[in-house]
Design a protein around this motif. Structure first.
Motif, PDB file in Angstrom:
ATOM      1  N   PRO A 151       6.107 -12.077  -2.639  1.00  0.00           N
ATOM      2  CA  PRO A 151       5.069 -11.254  -3.270  1.00  0.00           C
ATOM      3  C   PRO A 151       4.922 -11.456  -4.771  1.00  0.00           C
ATOM      4  O   PRO A 151       3.830 -11.236  -5.307  1.00  0.00           O
ATOM      5  CB  PRO A 151       5.503  -9.819  -2.937  1.00  0.00           C
ATOM      6  N   ASN A 152       5.980 -11.872  -5.444  1.00  0.00           N
ATOM      7  CA  ASN A 152       5.860 -12.100  -6.879  1.00  0.00           C
ATOM      8  C   ASN A 152       5.202 -13.439  -7.201  1.00  0.00           C
ATOM      9  O   ASN A 152       4.880 -13.717  -8.357  1.00  0.00           O
ATOM     10  CB  ASN A 152       7.232 -12.034  -7.547  1.00  0.00           C
ATOM     11  N   ASN A 185      10.594   0.958   0.758  1.00  0.00           N
ATOM     12  CA  ASN A 185      10.964  -0.453   0.690  1.00  0.00           C
ATOM     13  C   ASN A 185      11.520  -0.987   1.999  1.00  0.00           C
ATOM     14  O   ASN A 185      11.486  -2.195   2.246  1.00  0.00           O
ATOM     15  CB  ASN A 185      11.986  -0.677  -0.427  1.00  0.00           C
ATOM     16  N   ARG A 200       8.940   1.080  -8.976  1.00  0.00           N
ATOM     17  CA  ARG A 200      10.377   1.356  -8.896  1.00  0.00           C
ATOM     18  C   ARG A 200      10.572   2.832  -9.261  1.00  0.00           C
ATOM     19  O   ARG A 200      10.601   3.189 -10.435  1.00  0.00           O
ATOM     20  CB  ARG A 200      11.155   0.462  -9.855  1.00  0.00           C
ATOM     21  N   HIS A 253       4.658  -3.699  -8.588  1.00  0.00           N
ATOM     22  CA  HIS A 253       5.938  -3.290  -8.008  1.00  0.00           C
ATOM     23  C   HIS A 253       6.319  -1.933  -8.588  1.00  0.00           C
ATOM     24  O   HIS A 253       6.532  -1.817  -9.792  1.00  0.00           O
ATOM     25  CB  HIS A 253       7.024  -4.321  -8.331  1.00  0.00           C
ATOM     26  N   VAL A 282      -0.678  -7.969  -7.981  1.00  0.00           N
ATOM     27  CA  VAL A 282       0.505  -7.480  -7.273  1.00  0.00           C
ATOM     28  C   VAL A 282       1.279  -6.585  -8.230  1.00  0.00           C
ATOM     29  O   VAL A 282       1.571  -6.983  -9.366  1.00  0.00           O
ATOM     30  CB  VAL A 282       1.396  -8.630  -6.784  1.00  0.00           C
ATOM     31  N   TYR A 312      -0.751  -3.978  -3.578  1.00  0.00           N
ATOM     32  CA  TYR A 312      -1.708  -5.067  -3.759  1.00  0.00           C
ATOM     33  C   TYR A 312      -3.063  -4.473  -4.118  1.00  0.00           C
ATOM     34  O   TYR A 312      -3.540  -3.550  -3.448  1.00  0.00           O
ATOM     35  CB  TYR A 312      -1.808  -5.916  -2.492  1.00  0.00           C
ATOM     36  N   TYR A 331      -0.390  -0.283  -0.209  1.00  0.00           N
ATOM     37  CA  TYR A 331       1.041  -0.585  -0.160  1.00  0.00           C
ATOM     38  C   TYR A 331       1.327  -1.372   1.111  1.00  0.00           C
ATOM     39  O   TYR A 331       0.938  -0.964   2.209  1.00  0.00           O
ATOM     40  CB  TYR A 331       1.857   0.705  -0.169  1.00  0.00           C
ATOM     41  N   ARG A 354       5.358  -3.849  -1.845  1.00  0.00           N
ATOM     42  CA  ARG A 354       4.558  -4.070  -3.038  1.00  0.00           C
ATOM     43  C   ARG A 354       3.208  -3.347  -2.902  1.00  0.00           C
ATOM     44  O   ARG A 354       2.778  -3.003  -1.799  1.00  0.00           O
ATOM     45  CB  ARG A 354       4.290  -5.561  -3.261  1.00  0.00           C
TER      46      ARG A 354
END
Length: 469
Positions: free
Chosen positions: A92-93, A450, A442, A440, A438, A428, A422, A426
């Motif tokens: 995804p990164n 996750n 946290r 992320h 993209v 999008y 989601y 991730r």
């Protein structure tokens, strides 16, 4: 943009006064009425921007809007007014383009089931091919409706079939029908007119297209159930008259569908898939101008409806419009069957004002799958992406945000996040002008998501997660 016939494409909502007490966020600049600079990226401390792939090829132009997203096998399929792009997001990164299909027709709403991709065409065309040209909607031979692609080879999608539907397909909702060996597409369209031979009033219905999974070339229109036999909201100058639905969201496991139908929000029993039955209907003629979309919580005990105030091109995320008009409406769902009721609880709007040149509205979003909590990520066009919680229906609050400064500080250009979903760890975002983003998040409140994985995900065909899954 369609210059032949316009049917109220996007939607506009506003940011309210920054009165929400938001935990876990850096202080948003706009809380002091600071608007980020052109293209400046700002975000809360708990969200990161990990990748962006700009629009490319035939989608580079300003009129080639990126639109909705569907997910399958670790790939994101992003609709566009000119077709669609398939991205590999298994890393995804580091997403990458796998294929791109040029097939104009607006607005390119997409959904996926197995090896089949479904694409909405909402602007009148000369025919159903991908080489068609724009046509007057007043021409009885013009075409708009649903297109079906075989994506068993994601690098080489194959156009399989097409089905014309009245008033075209602004959006559609895929509902699996394994007992019939098919999938059903509930097509939403609206705004008929006497001079449109393929879009005649009244249009208080949806079109159901059936696509056999083994013979998708045999896709056909199978039913046109009327949802408002006595007519919908007549409109009052602020709330829009109901002449069809804008968007439907199905929760197949619970045999429910929520509909955003211009002047009405509805709850629909779909236990008989061919004969959907409206069991509850709500209106908000004070604050909802255009019922745009809907999302259930995981338990199926709440519905979030979004408004489409202003048509998608207006700068209304400001103090002047206020904190309630154009916001999300949170409704608790009580009872069952014919005794179902939708009870309004509160509004939610992003707590940051946007600039005079920024179109801003609550638009497409999805749940973040955290069992026992109601958390949603949502696109707000040039208001960016908001992650917010409505576990307490009366006190929604923002958890995280990401946005860019205005595309221009001198003119209002339609831009920003159309859809933010989601998927497998991730967020999008399909940005109308900037391409594929993209993000992320946290945050301890979203961390349990996750571990939740879906091979296939369509935001308008809600799956369940957690212990009841």
């Amino acid at each position: 943009m369609n210059t032949i016939r316009r049917r109220g494409r996007l939607g506009v909502v506003l940011a309210g006064a920054a009165a929400l007490v938001v935990t876990g966020l850096s202080a948003p600049a706009a809380a002091q009425n600071d608007i980020p600079d052109v293209d400046e990226v700002v975000h809360s401390k708990n969200i990161g921007h990990v990748a962006n792939l700009p629009k490319e090829g035939p989608f580079e132009g300003q009129d080639a809007f990126n639109s909705d997203i569907a997910f399958t096998k670790g790939h994101a399929i992003v609709g566009n007014y000119n077709g669609f792009t398939i991205y590999d997001v298994r890393r995804p990164n580091n997403p990458r383009v796998v294929s791109q299909v040029l097939c104009p027709g607006g607005q390119g709403d997409v959904s996926v089931s197995g090896d089949l991709l479904f694409v909405s065409t909402d602007y009148a065309r000369t025919n159903d091919s991908c080489t068609s040209e724009a046509a007057p909607a007043s021409n009885p031979d013009s075409w708009e409706g649903m297109k079906v692609f075989d994506i068993s080879d994601l690098a080489n999608p194959e156009y399989v079939s097409a089905v014309r539907t009245d008033c075209g397909s602004h959006t559609h909702t895929m509902v699996p029908a394994p007992e019939r060996g098919s999938v059903l597409l509930y097509v939403s369209s609206y705004s008929p007119a006497p001079d449109l031979p393929n879009c005649q009033p009244p249009h208080d219905k949806v079109s159901i297209v059936e696509v056999p999974t083994e013979r998708p070339q045999d896709a056909k229109l199978v039913s046109e159930p009327v949802l408002f036999p006595e007519g919908g909201n007549p409109g009052d100058g602020y709330s829009r008259q109901t002449t069809g639905c804008h968007d439907l969201t199905a929760y197949p496991e619970k045999d429910l569908m929520a509909g955003a139908c211009m002047g009405d929000g509805i709850l629909v029993d779909i236990s008989d898939r061919m004969n959907p039955k409206v069991v509850e209907r709500v209106q908000d003629n004070t604050n909802f101008a255009f019922w745009h979309s809907a999302t259930f919580n995981n338990e199926g005990t709440k519905v979030v409806f979004t408004d489409e105030l202003g048509g998608g091109g207006m700068a209304t995320c400001n103090e002047e419009v206020g904190p309630e008009r154009g916001a999300n409406g949170i409704y608790d769902l009580t009872g069952s069957g014919d005794d179902s009721e939708l009870e309004f609880r509160s509004y939610y709007k992003i707590p940051r004002h946007q600039g005079e040149t920024e179109n801003c509205v609550a638009h497409n979003g999805s749940l973040i799958p955290v069992e026992g909590r109601d958390i949603m990520v949502q696109a707000w066009y040039q208001g960016g992406v908001s992650v917010w919680e409505f576990t307490d229906s009366d006190k929604p609050e923002e958890i995280a945000y990401f946005e860019r400064g205005p595309l221009s500080d001198t003119e209002n250009i339609t831009a920003g996040s159309w859809s933010a979903y989601y998927y497998n760890g991730r967020i999008y975002s399909s940005d109308i002008q900037k391409g594929f983003d993209v993000l992320h998040i946290r945050d301890p409140r979203t961390a349990p998501a996750n571990s939740v994985r879906f091979d296939e995900f369509n935001a308008q065909t809600q799956p369940s997660y957690g212990k009841g899954r």
